[in-house]
Design a protein around this motif. Structure first.
Motif, PDB file in Angstrom:
ATOM      1  N   VAL A 259       0.754  -1.184   0.092  1.00 20.89           N
ATOM      2  CA  VAL A 259       0.001  -0.013   0.058  1.00 20.89           C
ATOM      3  C   VAL A 259       0.786   1.338   0.056  1.00 20.89           C
ATOM      4  O   VAL A 259       0.616   2.162  -0.728  1.00 20.89           O
ATOM      5  N   ALA A 260       2.088   1.145   0.785  1.00 22.48           N
ATOM      6  CA  ALA A 260       2.788   2.527   0.921  1.00 22.48           C
ATOM      7  C   ALA A 260       3.618   2.616  -0.608  1.00 22.48           C
ATOM      8  O   ALA A 260       3.739   3.756  -0.853  1.00 22.48           O
ATOM      9  N   VAL A 261       3.997   1.513  -1.070  1.00 27.20           N
ATOM     10  CA  VAL A 261       4.636   1.669  -2.618  1.00 27.20           C
ATOM     11  C   VAL A 261       3.707   2.218  -3.463  1.00 27.20           C
ATOM     12  O   VAL A 261       4.123   3.405  -4.033  1.00 27.20           O
ATOM     13  N   ASN A 262       2.539   1.738  -3.497  1.00 29.25           N
ATOM     14  CA  ASN A 262       1.587   2.433  -4.540  1.00 29.25           C
ATOM     15  C   ASN A 262       0.952   3.527  -4.439  1.00 29.25           C
ATOM     16  O   ASN A 262       0.817   4.581  -5.076  1.00 29.25           O
ATOM     17  N   ALA A 263       0.907   4.017  -2.999  1.00 26.75           N
ATOM     18  CA  ALA A 263       0.622   5.240  -2.553  1.00 26.75           C
ATOM     19  C   ALA A 263       1.803   6.410  -3.304  1.00 26.75           C
ATOM     20  O   ALA A 263       1.341   7.443  -3.415  1.00 26.75           O
ATOM     21  N   ALA A 264       2.773   6.013  -2.690  1.00 28.36           N
ATOM     22  CA  ALA A 264       3.903   6.906  -3.106  1.00 28.36           C
ATOM     23  C   ALA A 264       3.962   7.160  -4.479  1.00 28.36           C
ATOM     24  O   ALA A 264       4.127   8.222  -4.887  1.00 28.36           O
ATOM     25  N   VAL A 265       3.906   6.036  -5.370  1.00 33.88           N
ATOM     26  CA  VAL A 265       3.787   6.530  -6.839  1.00 33.88           C
ATOM     27  C   VAL A 265       2.573   7.160  -7.239  1.00 33.88           C
ATOM     28  O   VAL A 265       2.788   7.947  -8.153  1.00 33.88           O
ATOM     29  N   THR A 266       1.393   6.964  -6.697  1.00 37.60           N
ATOM     30  CA  THR A 266       0.250   7.796  -6.900  1.00 37.60           C
ATOM     31  C   THR A 266       0.379   9.050  -6.778  1.00 37.60           C
ATOM     32  O   THR A 266       0.049  10.174  -7.416  1.00 37.60           O
ATOM     33  N   LEU A 267       0.981   9.317  -5.554  1.00 40.45           N
ATOM     34  CA  LEU A 267       1.033  10.775  -5.045  1.00 40.45           C
ATOM     35  C   LEU A 267       2.435  11.333  -5.818  1.00 40.45           C
ATOM     36  O   LEU A 267       2.345  12.790  -5.804  1.00 40.45           O
TER      37      LEU A 267
END
Length: 283
Positions: free
Chosen positions: A21-29
């Motif tokens: 979740v953290a990896v994908n959130a950072a990519v999205t943001l």
């Protein structure tokens, strides 16, 4: 954002749900992912696995105590230019011949999206993170010697690791998505071991990991053994063909078998020797 691939771990890397979740959130943001955790918990490996899972090239910048932020952008080799001018070299007239591209420049001008690892940022001077604020935020920097503005053709996925040796500035933290990799519990550790040593006998695995977690929880331990160290230890146990019975400790022998893979300083070795001495005295 055009990039829509999601990271879900790989066959060789066990990623917990909160980590993915953290990896994908950072990519999205489109913000750097700041990853903290004990040494040996797979922070650096995470960046490599994100690169592999998403099929993106990897650019690694390993930070040392002497590393300066400017080195990540570019370095101007004035000494070589002076030497060439004294030798009458033609290349001296083009300053670009003496500009060495740093890791950020390489990531900014990559042919496609890439993963940029800034590894162990807390090793550098306290001003290091602040010196990269604008460059990581705006994804561009200015080259004074040539008058160029270097802007990212494709915004890289930036993963920054820290072992918490120094506090990072608040202004830097505000620009990151943060994740702390907690030390794996027993079940997660078994999944990790299965990746590295598939088919390990359950009784040996349970006995070894139970002992490993007991060692980690020993009061007074200076350095707790990490995930990478328990994997080394298990590799040795398998090489020596030890059984669960061989691993059993008693008061007279508190040191674990092949303890050099787990205990990495003399204070911790002496701690277990003292525990054994005290146990013998109580008999």
């Amino acid at each position: 954002m055009n990039f829509t691939d999601k990271f879900n771990g790989t066959d060789s890397y066990v990623a917990t749900e909160d980590l993915t979740v953290a990896v994908n959130a950072a990519v999205t943001l489109e913000r750097p992912l700041l990853v903290k955790g004990e040494p040996g918990t797979g922070k650096t490996e995470l960046a490599r696995q994100v690169s592999a899972a998403l099929g993106l090239p990897m650019i690694e910048w390993h930070i040392k105590s002497t590393t300066k932020a400017q080195q990540g952008l570019y370095e101007y080799d004035a000494v070589s230019r002076l030497r060439d001018s004294q030798l009458g070299e033609e290349c001296v007239h083009n300053v670009k011949n003496y500009i060495r591209k740093g890791k950020l420049w390489q990531a900014f001008h990559a042919d496609g999206k890439s993963v940029l690892l800034i590894d162990e940022i807390d090793k550098a001077d306290i001003e290091f993170p602040n010196d990269l604020l604008q460059e990581l935020d705006r994804m561009e920097f200015y080259v004074y010697e040539t008058g160029e503005m270097i802007s990212a053709k494709h915004r890289p996925i930036v993963i920054i690791t820290s072992n918490n040796e120094k506090e990072l500035p608040d202004a830097f933290l505000r620009r990151c998505f943060f994740h702390y990799i907690r030390f794996p519990d027993m079940d997660t550790m078994k999944e990790i071991v299965e990746v590295h040593f598939p088919g390990l006998k359950e009784q040996l695995l349970t006995t070894a990991l139970t002992q490993f977690y007991e060692i980690r929880e020993t009061s007074g331990l200076k350095k707790k053994p990490s995930t990478s160290e328990v994997l080394d230890w298990l590799k040795l146990l398998l090489a020596e063909d030890l059984t669960p019975e061989d691993l059993r400790r008693d008061g007279a022998n508190a040191l674990p078998k092949l303890h050099g893979a787990l205990l990495k300083n003399e204070q911790d070795v002496h701690l277990f020797e003292r525990l054994a001495f005290m146990a013998r005295g109580q008999r």
